[in-house]
Design an enzyme around this catalytic site. Sequence first.
Site, PDB file in Angstrom:
ATOM      1  N   SER A 294     -32.342 -28.169   3.700  1.00 31.20           N
ATOM      2  CA  SER A 294     -30.977 -28.355   4.179  1.00 31.20           C
ATOM      3  C   SER A 294     -30.039 -28.643   3.028  1.00 31.20           C
ATOM      4  CB  SER A 294     -30.917 -29.520   5.169  1.00 31.20           C
ATOM      5  OG  SER A 294     -31.783 -29.304   6.258  1.00 31.20           O
ATOM      6  N   SER A 332     -32.955 -24.935   8.618  1.00 38.88           N
ATOM      7  CA  SER A 332     -32.101 -25.573   7.624  1.00 38.88           C
ATOM      8  C   SER A 332     -30.915 -26.261   8.284  1.00 38.88           C
ATOM      9  CB  SER A 332     -31.597 -24.518   6.627  1.00 38.88           C
ATOM     10  OG  SER A 332     -30.898 -25.117   5.556  1.00 38.88           O
ATOM     11  N   ASP A 334     -27.390 -27.211   7.575  1.00 34.35           N
ATOM     12  CA  ASP A 334     -26.303 -26.939   6.633  1.00 34.35           C
ATOM     13  C   ASP A 334     -25.010 -27.425   7.272  1.00 34.35           C
ATOM     14  OD1 ASP A 334     -28.282 -25.510   5.125  1.00 34.35           O
ATOM     15  OD2 ASP A 334     -27.973 -23.820   6.470  1.00 34.35           O
TER      16      ASP A 334
END
Length: 419
Positions: A294, A332, A334
């Site tokens: 991340s 992930s 983000d």
Amino acid sequence: MNPFRLPLRLGVVCCLLLWSLPAEAQSTQARPRARDLGITFGGQSGPNNAITDVSGVEVGHTTLISGDTRGPRGKGAVRTGVTAVLPRGKDGVSEDVFAAIYALNGNGEMTGSHWLTESGQLAGPVMLTNTNDVGTVRDSVISWAMKRGLEWELGLPVVAETWDGLLNDIYGFHVKATHAHRALDSAKSGPVAEGSVGGGTGMVCHSFKAGIGTASRKLPESEGGYTVGVLLQCNYGARHLFTVEGVPVGEEINDLRPCYTGPKKPSPGMFKDLPACSASRGDTQPRTPEGAGSIIVVVATDAPLLPHQLERLAKRVPLGIGKMGGLGGNSSGDIFVAFSTQRLKPPTGTDVAGVSTLDNERMTPLFEATIQATQEAILNSMLASDTMTGAESSRVYGLPQDRLIQVMKKYGRLAPPAP
């Protein structure tokens, strides 16, 4: 949510007592930054090339490095910490700023996000730490505020995370309230420590050691003279996609992958296929689930922007990440937050505040500045990070600067170093 970072060249870090790196030791850069190597990503940086170039912003870290790299889960190597970003510094911590959040991919956590989005304002700091200690840090901001009589004003703290469970004994829950308080109390303006510090201590980016990175851009007076600063916690990305100013660095440096140094593999889980370090230096094939990490990005500006304009700014962060090789993969997290430091307080005796807004036609230079600063901060987070050995003898190699320079020269993309 991803891992890897620490400024020491050593095979095994083994200490008996938990300790935090003093704030004084975090005030200087021990290693060259991207700009020092002639990698600028375009644009003019501020004096510190950091988020603190936006007047009033302060940053503090608490870094935790201790423990036995071969210890059992819950009692193993500690490679983690806390980072605090205060938009108006400690003195103005209770005064709101206009803010907005944008998530490219939401496999992560940022507490306080619902009210921030609803109100368009941010009260208090933005805190960064590891995945399993988000709750502790959130509660710690409130207890810190209580000491100052600000528990109501700071009642919904913004705390974000990335996962450092390869290098850090993340199930030991090692971050405590005192560590979050120390990060807040030590926050200051000026140069910002990068790499394996604070929340970025155990993070990994494109399968290299990484952590906290920062950069800034100062627009020319003809474009308003505004400053944009970025601070991020970098823990994402596949090696083969890693690109610097168009150069396929990850393809050129495709060895030095995460591995383990001990007599046995780390516990089954996300990194169950981690190779032995004795066999990994020449291994060019991905052996871990790359791109599963991340990145959290904080964007600050002194430009007079309203919340919807700040959301537009936050939406440009992924363009910088994409230029470096990020995809916003399924696992992930983000998540990006942007704020403006223009004053919002109404004059004494009135409930009406007079605020300014930049014409949308003048936004494009700020978009470009955000994209440039994001790229540079990512690379700075990696360049500041040395090889680290952590929990269950896992190891992540630092990005070799000499080889990076060779690759950039090979493709004709290295500018003369900054004077």
